[in-house]
Design a protein around this motif. Structure first.
Motif, mmCIF file in Angstrom:
data_model
loop_
_atom_site.group_PDB
_atom_site.id
_atom_site.type_symbol
_atom_site.label_atom_id
_atom_site.label_comp_id
_atom_site.label_asym_id
_atom_site.label_seq_id
_atom_site.Cartn_x
_atom_site.Cartn_y
_atom_site.Cartn_z
ATOM 1 N N VAL A 1 0.653 -1.103 -0.088
ATOM 2 C CA VAL A 1 -0.089 0.011 0.147
ATOM 3 C C VAL A 1 0.847 1.541 0.099
ATOM 4 O O VAL A 1 1.460 1.437 0.894
ATOM 5 N N ALA A 2 0.862 2.089 -0.939
ATOM 6 C CA ALA A 2 1.595 3.214 -0.923
ATOM 7 C C ALA A 2 0.808 4.377 -1.242
ATOM 8 O O ALA A 2 -0.328 4.314 -2.136
ATOM 9 N N VAL A 3 0.949 5.633 -0.891
ATOM 10 C CA VAL A 3 0.102 6.773 -1.033
ATOM 11 C C VAL A 3 1.217 8.086 -1.179
ATOM 12 O O VAL A 3 2.126 8.066 -0.218
ATOM 13 N N LYS A 4 0.864 8.959 -1.923
ATOM 14 C CA LYS A 4 1.719 10.175 -2.116
ATOM 15 C C LYS A 4 0.589 11.342 -1.566
ATOM 16 O O LYS A 4 -0.555 11.210 -1.876
ATOM 17 N N MET A 5 0.887 11.710 -0.008
ATOM 18 C CA MET A 5 0.461 12.745 0.424
ATOM 19 C C MET A 5 0.988 13.778 1.288
ATOM 20 O O MET A 5 2.250 13.894 1.455
ATOM 21 N N ARG A 6 0.244 15.015 1.582
ATOM 22 C CA ARG A 6 0.806 15.874 2.566
ATOM 23 C C ARG A 6 -0.200 16.260 3.511
ATOM 24 O O ARG A 6 -1.423 16.142 3.147
ATOM 25 N N GLY A 7 0.285 16.834 4.510
ATOM 26 C CA GLY A 7 -0.600 17.509 5.525
ATOM 27 C C GLY A 7 -0.435 18.815 5.833
ATOM 28 O O GLY A 7 0.771 19.477 5.764
ATOM 29 N N GLN A 8 -1.497 19.615 6.524
ATOM 30 C CA GLN A 8 -1.546 21.299 7.037
ATOM 31 C C GLN A 8 -1.971 21.034 8.477
ATOM 32 O O GLN A 8 -3.307 20.437 8.232
ATOM 33 N N LYS B 1 0.602 -0.741 10.773
ATOM 34 C CA LYS B 1 1.423 -0.609 9.579
ATOM 35 C C LYS B 1 0.945 0.367 8.303
ATOM 36 O O LYS B 1 1.457 0.677 7.460
ATOM 37 N N TRP B 2 -0.507 0.940 8.602
ATOM 38 C CA TRP B 2 -0.950 1.723 7.611
ATOM 39 C C TRP B 2 -0.050 3.003 7.235
ATOM 40 O O TRP B 2 0.459 3.462 8.315
ATOM 41 N N PRO B 3 0.069 3.463 6.067
ATOM 42 C CA PRO B 3 0.825 4.428 5.622
ATOM 43 C C PRO B 3 -0.113 5.706 6.341
ATOM 44 O O PRO B 3 -1.085 5.949 5.650
ATOM 45 N N VAL B 4 0.629 6.465 7.109
ATOM 46 C CA VAL B 4 -0.290 7.666 7.746
ATOM 47 C C VAL B 4 0.620 8.924 7.731
ATOM 48 O O VAL B 4 2.002 8.864 7.672
ATOM 49 N N LEU B 5 0.177 10.054 7.911
ATOM 50 C CA LEU B 5 0.766 11.441 7.951
ATOM 51 C C LEU B 5 1.349 11.629 9.262
ATOM 52 O O LEU B 5 0.435 11.289 10.402
ATOM 53 N N GLU C 1 4.685 4.330 2.491
ATOM 54 C CA GLU C 1 4.362 2.668 1.837
ATOM 55 C C GLU C 1 4.477 1.807 3.098
ATOM 56 O O GLU C 1 5.281 2.037 4.032
ATOM 57 N N ALA C 2 3.589 0.673 2.979
ATOM 58 C CA ALA C 2 3.632 -0.364 4.068
ATOM 59 C C ALA C 2 3.086 -1.456 3.380
ATOM 60 O O ALA C 2 2.665 -1.634 2.223
ATOM 61 N N ILE C 3 3.901 -2.591 3.750
ATOM 62 C CA ILE C 3 3.313 -3.982 3.382
ATOM 63 C C ILE C 3 2.622 -4.734 4.324
ATOM 64 O O ILE C 3 2.829 -4.482 5.596
ATOM 65 N N ILE C 4 1.260 -5.089 3.931
ATOM 66 C CA ILE C 4 0.108 -5.336 4.935
ATOM 67 C C ILE C 4 0.005 -6.855 4.660
ATOM 68 O O ILE C 4 -0.397 -7.322 3.611
ATOM 69 N N ALA D 1 -2.665 12.516 -3.517
ATOM 70 C CA ALA D 1 -2.130 12.660 -4.884
ATOM 71 C C ALA D 1 -2.204 11.107 -5.609
ATOM 72 O O ALA D 1 -2.465 11.158 -6.860
ATOM 73 N N GLU D 2 -2.051 10.297 -4.788
ATOM 74 C CA GLU D 2 -1.995 8.874 -5.680
ATOM 75 C C GLU D 2 -2.050 7.733 -4.410
ATOM 76 O O GLU D 2 -1.525 7.885 -3.380
ATOM 77 N N VAL D 3 -2.985 6.786 -4.960
ATOM 78 C CA VAL D 3 -3.141 5.394 -4.015
ATOM 79 C C VAL D 3 -2.539 4.098 -4.723
ATOM 80 O O VAL D 3 -3.440 4.155 -5.777
ATOM 81 N N VAL D 4 -1.810 3.427 -4.353
ATOM 82 C CA VAL D 4 -1.468 2.230 -5.076
ATOM 83 C C VAL D 4 -1.559 1.040 -4.147
ATOM 84 O O VAL D 4 -1.017 1.110 -2.846
ATOM 85 N N VAL D 5 -2.441 0.110 -4.658
ATOM 86 C CA VAL D 5 -2.400 -1.162 -3.850
ATOM 87 C C VAL D 5 -2.149 -2.300 -4.717
ATOM 88 O O VAL D 5 -2.822 -2.470 -5.957
#
Length: 192
Positions: free
Chosen positions: A101-108, A141-145, A156-159, A184-188
């Motif tokens: 599980v991979a994700v491109k993200m940002r936080g404010q 293990k979830w990908p988080v901000l 990214e995380a391997i679940i 911006a993008e989620v990959v599983v």
């Protein structure tokens, strides 16, 4: 040894890059992973989102937007309650023992909730035939901000896949946190 011209080298590089992107897209189990298309309600096509009245009740706004050529999905939460921010059900390929599980993200101004899972990111819940109950897939293990503000980063995380699971619900984590999170993008994909 024959020396190639710069245009020939650049054309070969562009072809190789396009092939690599096509291979990545073929392996992704997510529909509309880059949030490029919207449904009739203006939500990301292929992603289930709570009714606008419920979002408003939960002090949450969602929007599809872009910076330059890059589209993304923005979630702003003023309260910790958890409407459905975007999720979809995927079929788990036969013989899969783990998912990447991979994700491109940002936080404010991200403020995490009190629970260990209460922060923005991407969750995986395994679903079983004949049951309405799901089993979270290794929530630690979830990908988080992180808390605070951050620029675009890849997480990214391997679940591991739960035994007997044939489907999974993949979603934007909605409970407990406040702030603005951009996706911006989620990959599983199946781990080979």
């Amino acid at each position: 040894m024959k020396i190639r011209s710069l245009p020939t080298i650049l054309a070969a590089l562009a072809l190789a890059t396009a092939s690599a992107q096509a291979i990545e897209a073929e392996n992704n189990l997510i529909t509309n992973p880059k949030f490029e298309t919207a449904d009739s309600d203006g939500h990301p096509e292929g992603w289930h989102v709570s009714h606008p009245n419920y979002l408003k009740q939960c002090q949450t706004t969602v929007e599809m937007t872009a910076e330059g050529e890059t589209p993304f999905y923005r979630v702003t939460k003023a309260a910790g309650s958890g409407p459905g921010l975007g999720w979809q059900e995927i079929q788990i390929p036969e013989g899969t023992t783990a998912l990447r599980v991979a994700v491109k993200m940002r936080g404010q101004n991200i403020v995490r909730g009190a629970e260990g899972w209460a922060y923005p990111g991407v969750s995986v819940t395994y679903l079983f035939d004949g049951s309405d109950q799901g089993k979270p897939g290794s929530w630690d293990k979830w990908p988080v901000l992180p808390t605070g503000s951050s620029d675009w980063q890849d997480y990214e995380a391997i679940i591991p896949v739960a035994e007997g699971a044939k489907r999974a619900s993949v979603g934007i984590i909605s409970q407990g946190w406040t702030g603005t999170a951009d996706f911006a993008e989620v990959v599983v994909e199946k781990v080979e």
